[in-house]
Design a protein around this motif. Structure first.
Motif, short mmCIF file in Angstrom:
data_model
loop_
_atom_site.label_atom_id
_atom_site.label_comp_id
_atom_site.label_asym_id
_atom_site.label_seq_id
_atom_site.Cartn_x
_atom_site.Cartn_y
_atom_site.Cartn_z
N ASP A 45 0.85 -1.19 0.00
CA ASP A 45 0.00 0.00 0.00
C ASP A 45 0.88 1.24 0.00
N LEU A 46 0.93 1.91 -1.14
CA LEU A 46 1.70 3.14 -1.29
C LEU A 46 0.78 4.31 -1.64
N SER A 47 -0.45 4.25 -1.20
CA SER A 47 -1.42 5.30 -1.53
C SER A 47 -1.08 6.61 -0.82
N SER A 48 -1.52 7.70 -1.42
CA SER A 48 -1.34 9.04 -0.85
C SER A 48 0.12 9.39 -0.63
N ASN A 49 0.93 9.23 -1.68
CA ASN A 49 2.32 9.64 -1.65
C ASN A 49 2.60 10.57 -2.82
N ASN A 73 -4.06 7.99 -5.27
CA ASN A 73 -3.68 9.31 -4.75
C ASN A 73 -2.18 9.57 -4.84
N ASN A 74 -1.63 9.35 -6.03
CA ASN A 74 -0.25 9.70 -6.32
C ASN A 74 -0.22 10.63 -7.53
N ARG A 75 0.91 10.64 -8.26
CA ARG A 75 1.03 11.54 -9.41
C ARG A 75 1.41 10.79 -10.68
N LEU A 76 1.06 9.55 -10.73
CA LEU A 76 1.42 8.72 -11.89
C LEU A 76 0.70 9.19 -13.15
N ASN A 95 -7.31 8.23 -8.78
CA ASN A 95 -6.87 9.58 -8.41
C ASN A 95 -5.38 9.79 -8.68
N ASN A 96 -5.00 9.55 -9.93
CA ASN A 96 -3.67 9.88 -10.41
C ASN A 96 -3.82 10.84 -11.59
N GLN A 97 -2.91 10.77 -12.54
CA GLN A 97 -2.98 11.67 -13.69
C GLN A 97 -2.98 10.87 -15.00
N LEU A 98 -3.65 9.75 -14.99
CA LEU A 98 -3.69 8.87 -16.15
C LEU A 98 -4.65 9.42 -17.20
N THR A 99 -4.26 9.30 -18.46
CA THR A 99 -5.10 9.74 -19.58
C THR A 99 -5.52 8.59 -20.48
#
Length: 382
Positions: A45-49, A73-76, A95-99
């Protein structure tokens, strides 16, 4: 923050080779090392980093036992990580930046749950190889169409809420489908094909554009549908909307988020009555406790005053006419008065008796004296 293998072991609290689950939420991590040593790791679990690329996971491809990965909740901005974990069962990239959905996801043949909500994805694609997929979540994206996915026979749940979907697709290709959530889209009617989706139990179509009875008529053919949400649609403004929907779909137990079946209502009422009885009992017990034990209450004050009067020998009892307490007290008083009179009379009688005895003794003494005087006088005369 770059997390070293030593720091990772400290957080895990045991040698990395023995770790099966690691919780690294909310630690501002940008890179992580040491995953190659986690031979038994199953859940990560690496959420919210603050992770941005797949390069952040050094040695991840060597964690062969890893089946549950949470990177929400990351910036991937890509799904490249899936190339290193083809054995994964549950993958959360919400909740990342996937398109786009990466073609690499097709390699995850064991994937059962794919969660891609709250991104900027505009198209559902590259999923045909996921033959074990049972849960697909693509809510809060920019999707305008749900494509045909005939190979995904294991699908039980599809969630594509908060998108731009205008039509419900043919879902008959998913015989195990039980739940579909398409609320907050642009849907105007329910298709006839849904009549054949006999396994459906939950349908959420809230906040769409459904405006007539014919638009929802196919729902009447779904035999086990028990939870339906149409709230926020124009049809909800129809006369006797709720009564007609419940009559049309006899299997319903929850409509627009409100449960109404008789068993539930009876159980709810019984629970309400039980709680009310318990509250009343607690309130009564508290009142009784305050009335008998609390020194600040009226009862406590009266008890306290009685205790003081008893100590001073001035007990003030109420004058209850004909009461046993008064009779007892009166009897005691009369007995005491009689006793006092008896003692007084005895004392006076004793005093008078002793006075007579003294008078008699003096008289006898005077008589003897007079007798002796006469005798001596006579003797002189002779």
């Amino acid at each position: 923050m770059k997390l070293s293998s030593t720091e990772l072991a400290d957080i895990a609290g045991k040698p990395l080779g023995e770790v099966t689950s690691i919780d690294l939420r909310n630690k501002e991590i940008t890179h992580i090392e040491g995953l190659s040593q986690c031979a038994k790791l199953r859940k990560l679990d690496l959420s919210s980093n603050e992770i941005e690329t797949q390069d952040a996971f050094k040695g991840l491809h060597q964690a062969k036992s890893l089946v549950h990965v949470n990177l929400a909740n990351n910036r991937l901005n890509s799904m490249g990580i899936v190339e290193d974990i083809p054995q994964v069962n549950v993958l959360n990239l919400s909740n990342n930046q996937l398109t786009v959905i990466s073609p690499s996801v097709a390699k995850c043949s064991e994937l059962k749950a794919l969660i891609l909500g709250q991104n900027k994805i505009s198209k559902i694609e590259h999923l045909d190889g996921l033959l074990n997929l049972n849960t697909l979540v693509v809510s809060q994206n920019e999707i305008s169409e749900i494509p045909q996915m005939p190979l995904l026979k294991e699908l039980t749940k599809i969630s594509a809420a908060h998108n731009r979907v205008a039509c419900i697709p043919d879902l008959t290709q998913h015989p195990k489908l039980k739940e579909i959530r398409l609320n907050d889209n642009r849907i105007a009617e329910v298709p006839e094909s849904i009549r054949k989706c006999t396994g459906l139990k939950v349908i959420d179509l809230g906040n769409n554009k459904i405006d007539g009875w014919s638009s929802v008529a196919p729902l009447a053919s779904i035999p086990y549908l028990y939870n339906l949400n149409l709230k926020g649609n124009p049809i909800c403004e129809e006369t006797k909307y709720r009564e007609k929907i419940i009559e049309m779909i006899p299997s319903l137990r929850v409509l627009d988020g409100e449960r109404f079946d008789q068993w539930f209502l009876d159980h709810k009422e019984k629970r309400k009555q039980r709680k009310a009885a318990e509250a009343a009992g607690e309130e009564q017990a508290q009142k009784e406790s305050e009335g008998t034990a609390a020194p600040g209450t009226a009862g406590g004050s009266r008890s306290k005053r009685r205790a003081v009067d008893d100590q001073q020998g001035q007990v003030k009892r109420p004058k209850a006419f004909g009461s046993s307490s008064r009779s007892g007290n009166s009897g005691s008083s009369h007995a005491s008065m009689g006793s006092n009179r008896g003692r007084g009379a005895g004392s006076n009688g004793g005093g008078r008796g002793r006075g007579r005895e003294r008078d008699d003794a003096r008289n006898r003494s005077n008589g003897r004296g007079r007798g002796r005087g006469r005798g001596r006088g006579q003797a002189h005369k002779h």
